[in-house]
Motif scaffolding. Structure first.
Motif, PDB file in Angstrom:
ATOM      1  N   VAL A 113      37.755 -50.773  65.610  1.00 21.54           N
ATOM      2  CA  VAL A 113      36.137 -50.635  65.727  1.00 21.54           C
ATOM      3  C   VAL A 113      35.538 -49.241  65.584  1.00 21.54           C
ATOM      4  CG1 VAL A 113      34.189 -50.942  67.360  1.00 21.54           C
ATOM      5  CG2 VAL A 113      35.965 -52.626  67.088  1.00 21.54           C
ATOM      6  N   SER A 114      36.166 -48.136  66.541  1.00 22.91           N
ATOM      7  CA  SER A 114      35.642 -47.032  66.200  1.00 22.91           C
ATOM      8  C   SER A 114      36.772 -45.734  66.807  1.00 22.91           C
ATOM      9  CB  SER A 114      34.314 -46.849  67.318  1.00 22.91           C
ATOM     10  OG  SER A 114      34.613 -47.172  68.476  1.00 22.91           O
ATOM     11  N   ASP A 132      31.828 -44.841  64.041  1.00 22.45           N
ATOM     12  CA  ASP A 132      32.500 -46.120  63.691  1.00 22.45           C
ATOM     13  C   ASP A 132      33.507 -46.126  62.785  1.00 22.45           C
ATOM     14  OD1 ASP A 132      31.165 -45.995  61.220  1.00 22.45           O
ATOM     15  OD2 ASP A 132      29.466 -47.057  61.818  1.00 22.45           O
ATOM     16  N   LYS A 133      34.108 -47.141  62.429  1.00 22.86           N
ATOM     17  CA  LYS A 133      35.336 -47.401  61.581  1.00 22.86           C
ATOM     18  C   LYS A 133      34.845 -46.647  60.077  1.00 22.86           C
ATOM     19  CE  LYS A 133      36.216 -51.342  60.115  1.00 22.86           C
ATOM     20  NZ  LYS A 133      37.150 -52.713  60.140  1.00 22.86           N
TER      21      LYS A 133
END
Length: 220
Positions: A113-114, A132-133
């Motif tokens: 996700v992050s 974020d990703k």
């Protein structure tokens, strides 16, 4: 590069996410832009060049002991050891676990996700930045043993004050992930949620070198 050691299982929710951008480079006031100072590459003992592989022009703070210096008023990038997995054909999993994707590395990528970067954790100067990703996860890599690998690499981070600092990296996964190497959940799986992905890596921010064109100028 090898798989990272995890120094914590899970952690409570971190501080609110924040973004930071690198300052824009300025041109000289005459004919041509001023030449950018040479930035030493972060190179591991096995020859792995972090700057070259990740196409990073800034100084990198990373696990190798030779990659622990940033310069005052200059942005820097945080890199960690990557996460490697077994290939899809040879993957094995603990009982009761079903991957989201057939290839373990794609399962990790899908659940990532992050990444959160914490400066000077546990001190009054602590700062937290979450990306974020899309901004951090580098995919399509292989480690020294030929296994698929993904690596979170930060965007350029704002300069810190001159002196000693630490950098700690956390990642957040949407669901449990297992790397496919063993059926031992403790050895091969990461839990859902936020987990510590690096140690509290120490590094130093040094004053900018004296400008040779202005010998009377003091270091910043």
């Amino acid at each position: 590069m090898n798989r990272p050691r995890l120094f914590a299982a899970t952690v409570p929710a971190l501080l609110a996410a924040a973004l930071c951008a690198a300052p824009a480079a300025s041109a000289s006031g005459t004919a041509a832009p001023a030449a950018r100072p040479h930035v030493p590459h972060c190179v591991a003992s096995d020859g792995f060049d972090f700057n070259k592989v990740f196409h990073v022009k800034e100084r990198i703070i990373a696990p190798p002991a030779t990659c622990r210096v940033a310069i005052a008023k200059e942005p820097w990038v945080r890199a960690v050891l990557g996460w490697s997995t077994q290939t899809a054909e040879k993957a094995v999993y603990p009982a009761g676990y079903t991957p989201l994707r057939r290839a373990p590395i794609e399962d990790f990528n899908a659940k990532f996700v992050s990444a959160t970067y914490v400066h000077d954790i546990g001190t009054p100067q602590e700062q937290t930045f979450t990306f974020d990703k899309k901004r951090v996860l580098r995919t399509g890599l292989t480690d020294l043993d030929g296994f698929p690998q993904s690596v979170p690499v930060s965007p350029p981070l704002k300069a810190l004050s001159v002196g000693q600092h630490t950098s700690t990296v956390f990642i957040t996964l949407s669901a449990e992930h297992c790397d496919g190497f063993t059926t031992d959940r403790a050895a091969s799986c990461l839990p859902a949620g936020t987990i510590q992905f690096s140690d509290d890596t120490p590094f130093e921010v040094q004053p900018r070198p004296r400008d040779t064109k202005h010998p009377d100028r003091r270091p910043d």
